[in-house]
Write a protein that holds these residues in place. Structure first.
Motif, PDB file in Angstrom:
ATOM      1  N   GLU A  69      45.051  39.915  34.113  1.00  0.00           N
ATOM      2  CA  GLU A  69      45.032  41.171  34.883  1.00  0.00           C
ATOM      3  C   GLU A  69      45.561  42.334  34.054  1.00  0.00           C
ATOM      4  O   GLU A  69      45.030  43.445  34.095  1.00  0.00           O
ATOM      5  N   LEU A  72      42.913  43.471  31.508  1.00  0.00           N
ATOM      6  CA  LEU A  72      41.869  44.308  32.128  1.00  0.00           C
ATOM      7  C   LEU A  72      42.433  45.694  32.436  1.00  0.00           C
ATOM      8  O   LEU A  72      41.793  46.719  32.181  1.00  0.00           O
ATOM      9  N   LEU A  79      36.762  43.848  36.092  1.00  0.00           N
ATOM     10  CA  LEU A  79      36.174  42.556  35.773  1.00  0.00           C
ATOM     11  C   LEU A  79      34.641  42.629  35.821  1.00  0.00           C
ATOM     12  O   LEU A  79      33.951  42.031  35.001  1.00  0.00           O
ATOM     13  N   LEU A 107      36.467  32.036  36.313  1.00  0.00           N
ATOM     14  CA  LEU A 107      36.138  33.467  36.267  1.00  0.00           C
ATOM     15  C   LEU A 107      34.649  33.665  36.015  1.00  0.00           C
ATOM     16  O   LEU A 107      33.993  34.486  36.651  1.00  0.00           O
ATOM     17  N   THR A 111      32.034  35.286  38.724  1.00  0.00           N
ATOM     18  CA  THR A 111      31.454  36.589  38.398  1.00  0.00           C
ATOM     19  C   THR A 111      30.023  36.468  37.887  1.00  0.00           C
ATOM     20  O   THR A 111      29.367  37.482  37.648  1.00  0.00           O
TER      21      THR A 111
ATOM     22  N   LEU B  54      29.776  33.262  47.298  1.00  0.00           N
ATOM     23  CA  LEU B  54      31.212  33.061  47.060  1.00  0.00           C
ATOM     24  C   LEU B  54      32.056  34.142  47.725  1.00  0.00           C
ATOM     25  O   LEU B  54      33.208  33.915  48.072  1.00  0.00           O
ATOM     26  N   HIS B  55      31.480  35.315  47.879  1.00  0.00           N
ATOM     27  CA  HIS B  55      32.244  36.423  48.457  1.00  0.00           C
ATOM     28  C   HIS B  55      32.481  36.265  49.962  1.00  0.00           C
ATOM     29  O   HIS B  55      33.189  37.057  50.559  1.00  0.00           O
ATOM     30  N   GLY B  81      41.628  31.251  38.764  1.00  0.00           N
ATOM     31  CA  GLY B  81      40.520  32.028  38.225  1.00  0.00           C
ATOM     32  C   GLY B  81      39.606  32.510  39.339  1.00  0.00           C
ATOM     33  O   GLY B  81      39.207  33.675  39.386  1.00  0.00           O
ATOM     34  N   LEU B  82      39.291  31.601  40.283  1.00  0.00           N
ATOM     35  CA  LEU B  82      38.432  31.977  41.406  1.00  0.00           C
ATOM     36  C   LEU B  82      39.127  33.023  42.268  1.00  0.00           C
ATOM     37  O   LEU B  82      38.515  34.013  42.686  1.00  0.00           O
ATOM     38  N   LEU B  84      41.404  35.149  41.436  1.00  0.00           N
ATOM     39  CA  LEU B  84      41.466  36.442  40.747  1.00  0.00           C
ATOM     40  C   LEU B  84      40.127  37.171  40.860  1.00  0.00           C
ATOM     41  O   LEU B  84      40.064  38.340  41.231  1.00  0.00           O
ATOM     42  N   ALA B  85      39.043  36.432  40.569  1.00  0.00           N
ATOM     43  CA  ALA B  85      37.727  37.074  40.557  1.00  0.00           C
ATOM     44  C   ALA B  85      37.278  37.482  41.958  1.00  0.00           C
ATOM     45  O   ALA B  85      36.645  38.517  42.129  1.00  0.00           O
TER      46      ALA B  85
END
Lengths: 348, 395
Positions: A69, A72, A79, A107, A111, B54-55, B81-82, B84-85
């Motif tokens: 964090e 970034l 992100l 991540l 994403t 996922l959202h 990780g999930l 955070l994203a």
């Protein structure tokens, strides 16, 4: 000043957790560092005289999100704006690597950005691209750290030929062990570097090891034993030990071998550029020796600044960028590979 | 509320997506591949199969430990990780509680067992209690909190409970396979083993229990989350043993106040504050003893402490605390013995009293060994969590 980010810019979010530094960085187009965050655990491991893998892994998991964090935030990049995610997947401590690898995969998955597994040593080598904008392959590179001693031809971005490596201890490991023996403690590299400035490097004649049948391999365990024998002999004979002299003499023996092997390789393979990388590359005696020898032999000498010599994620971002350009991608089953060899790829 | 459940605490890797009372998908694998190779590809498969956006996930429930250190971290790092994203919270679910949840509604005692190596199991003891309102189902109640102990210790407790209350026990978890013969030999009451459909970690249970915990306000940010190992690393353990061998006991000084306040905060949910300890320094009827390590190179030198208050010839003992990593090394015993001796000599105290959480078995055993006996209970005396206070006296 705000960094301007253009649409065609490639932004790599890089993560590194192979040993005792939890690190994340944002790198633009492979050579421009927008942020480089390192959370060091060194104080914690000093209590144990070296890195304790389980403690390192526990610290990584506590810090990993904060570090990402912060990277970034400092880069002033969301992100969503990142192009791809690069992560060190070997070599290193398996438990430590797995924290970065698992977080990076999650991540990437959440994403839907490409994932790029990066070799830790390729990262160290690529640290040279960050501050030396003119440096391009091919060149010869010496990678020296606590875990590695490799002499490599960088033929192209992401293409390596290993000329030699250590047969026993890594150079940095020898520094740590000798530092412990002469009472300097952990971490040995910076401590020996510092005290050596007050010592006579020719005070004690330690051996310069050759490896039979190989011009470019290294061996440091014999040198380490020679130092220990010298200390024992002095103790038995009641000779006073001058720590700075022993440190300086040991350091010179290491530096001599590294310089000789490396520059012979540059000459034999016909290159005119040479770079160093890895934690030991910030050793001042090593840099000075390479600077003067390269100048004599008309070889361009490159080295990263100390912050990029230590384990960091910016270097992983640089290496990851060139992997990205070559279209190399990792899958969600990317695993940590503790003994990953240089040039080896376990990527889908 | 849509919850992603993850469990990689043991040999099993399990991923589930649960929305209210529907398990949309669950994928569980008990195979030799590492969780690093299985967990995320399994979630990927679920995502594809159920066309999951996922959202739409609201939280991630994770088996937060105990378990295999590396396994826990693979799950945790994935969740972090999930989280955070996707910017969603993490619900840390105690692994052993989630295993017990497999046996929902079961009328027996429930004893999950996970092989913890070093001759120990990660275990706990649970039962389901019917909620009063019809249709409200059962609540998982903890009799023995999850812990790392020998099989003999947990079975000893089960035997006692089964004998006194005519109960039966259900064993489940990967520890059953390792310890089956010993369980059979040691258990004196009625017992059974759970069948294959519910005897290992299941992410749907982690998610379902996680939903209940979330309603109680239990969740953390992805950045805050870290596994609960229940054990120190080997290096820390050896170091703690070495440190715990060398300490001395003395009265608190002004220079100790910061460390003592930190010690207190690390041991109690409603700790005394800096000012409270500072007051002790000048109060003639109070004394606080500390155990100070003699190893010079550690930051926190105060390993433990305890307080005595002289109330007209009676000694009230409070704030008995030992840093977590130094527990089980007789430091509290040494502190208490020194405190009793000081109380008798300085104040002429003949009777000592203290109160202890009824659930705090290690402390109760310690006080019993020192000669304290129970003289009563104050129901619901403690908060965070609620517990009875057992009143102990020693003459």
């Amino acid at each position: 000043m705000m960094e301007m980010i253009k649409k065609e810019d490639i932004l790599i979010l890089a993560i590194e957790s192979s040993c005792d530094e939890t690190a994340a960085a944002v790198v633009k187009n492979g050579r421009e560092v927008l942020s480089n965050i390192i959370s060091s655990q060194i104080e914690l491991h000093t209590l144990y005289g070296g890195v304790v893998p389980e403690i390192a892994s526990r610290k990584h998991i506590e810090k990993i999100n904060q570090v990402i964090e912060e990277a970034l935030h400092e880069a002033n990049v969301a992100l969503e704006e990142i192009t791809a995610i690069a992560v060190t997947y070997g070599p290193g401590l398996v438990g430590a690597l797995l924290v970065g690898v698992s977080a990076a995969k999650a991540l990437s998955f959440a994403t839907e950005k490409p994932l790029i597994g990066v070799h830790h040593i390729e990262g160290h080598i690529s640290a040279n691209f960050i501050e030396n904008k003119v440096l391009e392959p091919p060149f010869v590179c010496l990678v020296v750290s606590g875990g590695h001693t490799h002499l490599v031809v960088v033929k192209d971005y992401g293409e390596y030929e290993i000329l030699g490596c250590t047969r026993d201890d890594a150079a940095g490991e020898a520094f740590d062990k000798v530092a412990r023996a002469i009472g300097l403690g952990y971490p040995g590299g910076p401590k020996i570097d510092k005290i050596s400035r007050e010592g006579n490097p020719d005070a004690v004649k330690f051996p310069r090891a050759k490896v039979d049948g190989s011009n470019y391999d290294f061996s440091f365990s014999g040198l380490k034993s020679a130092v220990l024998n010298y200390l024992n002999t002095c103790e038995m004979k009641g000779i006073e030990i001058h720590t700075a002299d022993v440190a300086a003499s040991f350091q010179k023996a290491v530096v001599d071998v590294l310089v000789e092997h490396s520059l012979n390789a540059v000459k034999e393979y016909g290159y005119d550029q040479f770079a160093i990388a890895g934690g030991v590359a910030s050793n001042s005696a090593l840099r000075t020796a390479f600077e003067s020898e390269c100048a004599k032999r008309k070889i361009e000498f490159y080295h990263p600044s100390p912050i990029l010599c230590t384990d960091n994620a910016a270097m992983i971002g640089a290496a990851g960028y060139y992997e990205y350009l070559k279209g190399r991608r990792s899958g969600y089953d990317l695993n940590a590979v503790p003994n990953l060899r240089l040039g080896e790829r376990r990527i889908v | 509320m849509k919850i992603l459940g993850l469990d990689s605490s043991g040999l099993v890797a399990s991923v589930a997506v649960v929305e209210e009372d529907v398990t949309i998908a669950e994928y569980t694998v008990n195979y030799k591949k590492t969780h690093s190779q299985t967990l995320l590809p399994m979630f990927d498969e679920i995502k594809r199969m159920t066309e999951l956006d996922l959202h739409t996930l609201d939280a991630i429930a994770i088996a937060a430990g105990p378990g295999s250190f590396t396994g826990l971290r693979i799950g945790s790092a994935t969740a972090k990780g999930l989280g955070l994203a996707l910017n969603i919270p993490i619900i840390p679910v105690p692994t052993v509680d989630a295993l017990a949840y497999n046996a929902y509604g079961c009328g027996t005692l429930i004893c999950p067992l996970m092989d913890a190596r070093r001759n120990q199991v990660y275990t706990g003891l649970y039962e389901f209690q019917k909620r009063t309102e019809s249709g409200a189902g059962y609540e998982l109640c903890t009799i023995e909190k999850q812990c790392a102990v020998s099989l003999a210790e947990i079975v000893g407790k089960i035997n006692e409970l089964c004998r006194e209350n005519d109960r039966e026990v259900l064993f489940l978890g990967d520890g059953v396979a390792v310890y089956r013969d010993q369980i059979t030999a040691l258990t004196t009451g009625k017992y059974s083993f759970a069948p294959s459909c519910c005897n290992r970690q299941r992410a749907s249970c982690v998610a379902a229990l996680g939903a209940e915990l979330y309603k109680k306000g239990i969740s953390e940010t992805a950045a805050e989350h870290a596994p609960e190992y229940l054990r120190l690393s080997q290096a820390e353990r050896e170091r703690a043993e070495h440190t715990a061998d060398k300490y001395h006991i003395r009265e608190m000084r002004r220079s100790d106040l910061e460390e003592v306040t930190a010690l207190e905060a690390s041991c109690f949910s409603m700790p005394w504050k800096y000012g409270d300890f500072e007051e002790t320094l000048t109060n003639p009827n109070r004394v606080y003893l500390v155990a100070q390590a003699e190893t010079a190179d550690i930051k926190e030198r105060i390993l433990g402490g305890c307080m005595l208050t002289n109330i007209a010839g009676e000694g009230g003992i409070t704030n008995v605390a030992v840093r977590e990593q130094y527990r089980g090394k007789k430091i509290a015993t040494a502190l208490m013995e020194a405190l009793l001796k000081l109380g008798r000599e300085r104040y002429g105290i003949t009777a000592f009293t203290l109160e202890v959480r009824s659930q705090n078995m290690p402390a109760r055993r310690l006080y019993e060994k020192l000669g304290f006996v129970s003289k009563g209970v104050r129901p619901n005396f403690y908060e965070k969590p609620k517990d009875d206070a057992v009143i102990l006296w020693k003459d």
